[in-house]
Design a protein around this motif. Structure first.
Motif, short mmCIF file in Angstrom:
data_model
loop_
_atom_site.label_atom_id
_atom_site.label_comp_id
_atom_site.label_asym_id
_atom_site.label_seq_id
_atom_site.Cartn_x
_atom_site.Cartn_y
_atom_site.Cartn_z
N LEU A 65 0.83 -1.20 0.00
CA LEU A 65 0.00 0.00 0.00
C LEU A 65 0.87 1.26 0.00
O LEU A 65 0.57 2.23 -0.71
N GLU A 66 1.95 1.23 0.76
CA GLU A 66 2.87 2.37 0.76
C GLU A 66 3.44 2.59 -0.64
O GLU A 66 3.59 3.73 -1.09
N GLY A 67 3.76 1.50 -1.32
CA GLY A 67 4.25 1.61 -2.69
C GLY A 67 3.23 2.25 -3.62
O GLY A 67 3.58 3.05 -4.48
N LEU A 68 1.97 1.91 -3.43
CA LEU A 68 0.92 2.53 -4.23
C LEU A 68 0.81 4.02 -3.95
O LEU A 68 0.65 4.83 -4.88
N VAL A 69 0.89 4.38 -2.68
CA VAL A 69 0.82 5.80 -2.31
C VAL A 69 1.98 6.56 -2.92
O VAL A 69 1.80 7.62 -3.53
N ARG A 70 3.17 6.02 -2.79
CA ARG A 70 4.36 6.72 -3.30
C ARG A 70 4.30 6.83 -4.83
O ARG A 70 4.69 7.86 -5.40
N ARG A 71 3.82 5.80 -5.49
CA ARG A 71 3.72 5.86 -6.95
C ARG A 71 2.71 6.93 -7.38
O ARG A 71 2.93 7.63 -8.38
N SER A 108 -6.99 10.35 -13.26
CA SER A 108 -6.65 9.00 -13.70
C SER A 108 -7.29 8.00 -12.74
O SER A 108 -7.15 8.12 -11.53
N GLY A 109 -7.99 7.02 -13.28
CA GLY A 109 -8.71 6.06 -12.44
C GLY A 109 -7.82 5.37 -11.43
O GLY A 109 -8.17 5.24 -10.25
N ASP A 110 -6.63 4.91 -11.87
CA ASP A 110 -5.75 4.18 -10.96
C ASP A 110 -5.27 5.07 -9.83
O ASP A 110 -5.27 4.66 -8.66
N TYR A 111 -4.85 6.29 -10.15
CA TYR A 111 -4.35 7.18 -9.11
C TYR A 111 -5.47 7.66 -8.20
O TYR A 111 -5.28 7.87 -7.01
N ARG A 112 -6.65 7.86 -8.77
CA ARG A 112 -7.78 8.33 -7.97
C ARG A 112 -8.18 7.30 -6.92
O ARG A 112 -8.67 7.65 -5.84
N THR A 113 -7.97 6.03 -7.23
CA THR A 113 -8.38 4.97 -6.31
C THR A 113 -7.56 4.96 -5.03
O THR A 113 -8.07 4.62 -3.96
N VAL A 114 -6.30 5.37 -5.11
CA VAL A 114 -5.41 5.27 -3.95
C VAL A 114 -5.89 6.10 -2.76
O VAL A 114 -6.04 5.58 -1.65
N PRO A 115 -6.14 7.42 -2.91
CA PRO A 115 -6.63 8.17 -1.75
C PRO A 115 -7.97 7.68 -1.26
O PRO A 115 -8.27 7.76 -0.06
N LEU A 116 -8.82 7.14 -2.15
CA LEU A 116 -10.10 6.60 -1.73
C LEU A 116 -9.91 5.37 -0.86
O LEU A 116 -10.63 5.16 0.13
N ILE A 117 -8.93 4.53 -1.20
CA ILE A 117 -8.62 3.37 -0.35
C ILE A 117 -8.19 3.84 1.03
O ILE A 117 -8.62 3.31 2.05
N ILE A 118 -7.33 4.87 1.06
CA ILE A 118 -6.86 5.40 2.34
C ILE A 118 -8.04 5.90 3.17
O ILE A 118 -8.18 5.59 4.37
N LEU A 119 -8.92 6.68 2.55
CA LEU A 119 -10.05 7.26 3.28
C LEU A 119 -10.98 6.19 3.80
O LEU A 119 -11.52 6.30 4.92
N ARG A 120 -11.19 5.14 3.04
CA ARG A 120 -12.11 4.09 3.46
C ARG A 120 -11.53 3.20 4.55
O ARG A 120 -12.25 2.72 5.43
N GLU A 121 -10.24 2.93 4.47
CA GLU A 121 -9.62 1.96 5.38
C GLU A 121 -9.02 2.59 6.63
O GLU A 121 -8.86 1.93 7.66
N ILE A 128 -2.58 2.90 8.41
CA ILE A 128 -2.75 3.36 7.04
C ILE A 128 -2.77 4.88 7.00
O ILE A 128 -2.18 5.51 6.12
N ALA A 129 -3.48 5.48 7.95
CA ALA A 129 -3.51 6.94 8.03
C ALA A 129 -2.11 7.50 8.26
O ALA A 129 -1.72 8.50 7.65
N ALA A 130 -1.35 6.85 9.14
CA ALA A 130 0.01 7.30 9.42
C ALA A 130 0.89 7.17 8.18
O ALA A 130 1.74 8.03 7.90
N LEU A 131 0.66 6.10 7.41
CA LEU A 131 1.43 5.89 6.18
C LEU A 131 1.19 7.03 5.22
O LEU A 131 2.13 7.59 4.65
N PHE A 132 -0.07 7.39 5.02
CA PHE A 132 -0.39 8.47 4.08
C PHE A 132 0.15 9.80 4.58
O PHE A 132 0.64 10.61 3.81
N ARG A 133 0.07 10.01 5.89
CA ARG A 133 0.61 11.25 6.44
C ARG A 133 2.11 11.34 6.19
O ARG A 133 2.62 12.39 5.75
N ASN A 134 2.84 10.26 6.47
CA ASN A 134 4.29 10.29 6.30
C ASN A 134 4.70 10.47 4.84
O ASN A 134 5.65 11.19 4.53
N ALA A 135 3.97 9.81 3.94
CA ALA A 135 4.36 9.83 2.53
C ALA A 135 3.90 11.09 1.81
O ALA A 135 4.56 11.53 0.86
N VAL A 136 2.80 11.68 2.26
CA VAL A 136 2.21 12.78 1.50
C VAL A 136 2.11 14.06 2.33
O VAL A 136 2.73 15.08 2.01
#
Length: 214
Positions: A65-71, A108-121, A128-136
């Motif tokens: 998941l972190e790899g998806l966020v970073r990509r 882009s559909g693929d990129y749009r899905t990533v923040p939605l996954i974060i918000l839902r999970e 997961i929230a900490a991962l997104f905070r650290n990466a973004v």
């Protein structure tokens, strides 16, 4: 010898592509059945690899998941964060580039899905929230706050609160994404991301005009 040499570049390209193939498989599964219900075994099968091969590139499902966020963040980071840190002058051109890049990426559909996954999970998985905070967020917010601070100090924009304004810069785009993808509420013309950005920037920049400007 020549036969071996001819196969070697193909093998190297295949090996170099594997992390992205794993990420693509994981993104599809996270979208279809959710992050919590997806296992590394499933990701490996979807990608056509063994579980051991997946672990060569990603140590855990969280790392995938972190790899998806970073990509997803790379296009935005390359276009904005480093430039913001060293920029001096009116911040509005860089803010426009940032918002436009975010909007283009989220279109882009693929990129749009990533923040939605974060918000839902994230509510059920604080990591997961900490991962997104650290990466973004830990990169984006300080860069934007610093950009706005120097803009205020140089008289390029009015004396706004840089931290609160940074939230206002990206907030409308994220809310637009939520309304569209989570609540299924869209403008009559569809997603209309470009029109939203144009409208948002016109309002934002009018509000940032230095006081006394006619």
């Amino acid at each position: 010898m020549n036969k071996t040499d001819s196969k070697s570049p193909k093998f190297r390209r295949r090996a170099e592509a594997r992390p992205d193939e794993v990420l693509d498989a994981a993104l599809a599964l996270f979208t279809e059945q959710g992050y919590a219900r997806t296992t590394v075994d499933q990701v490996a099968r979807r990608a056509g690899f063994s579980k051991g091969t997946v672990y060569l590139y990603f140590s855990s499902k969280e790392a995938i998941l972190e790899g998806l966020v970073r990509r997803a963040v790379e296009p935005i980071a390359e276009a904005s964060f480093d430039r913001m840190a060293d920029y001096r002058g009116d911040p509005r051109p860089l803010l426009a580039t940032f918002v436009q890049t975010v909007a283009q990426t989220l279109s882009s559909g693929d990129y749009r899905t990533v923040p939605l996954i974060i918000l839902r999970e994230a509510p059920a998985a604080p990591g997961i929230a900490a991962l997104f905070r650290n990466a973004v967020l830990d990169r984006a917010l300080p860069a934007m706050i610093g950009l706005l601070e120097q803009g205020v100090a140089g008289g390029h924009i009015r004396a706004v609160d840089p931290e609160l304004t940074a939230r206002s810069v990206i907030g409308p785009v994220m809310v637009h994404l939520l309304l569209s993808e989570v609540f299924d509420i869209r403008p009559d013309g569809g997603m209309e991301m470009e029109r939203l950005v144009e409208n948002h920037l016109s309002i934002l920049f009018a509000g940032l005009e230095p006081e006394g400007t006619t």
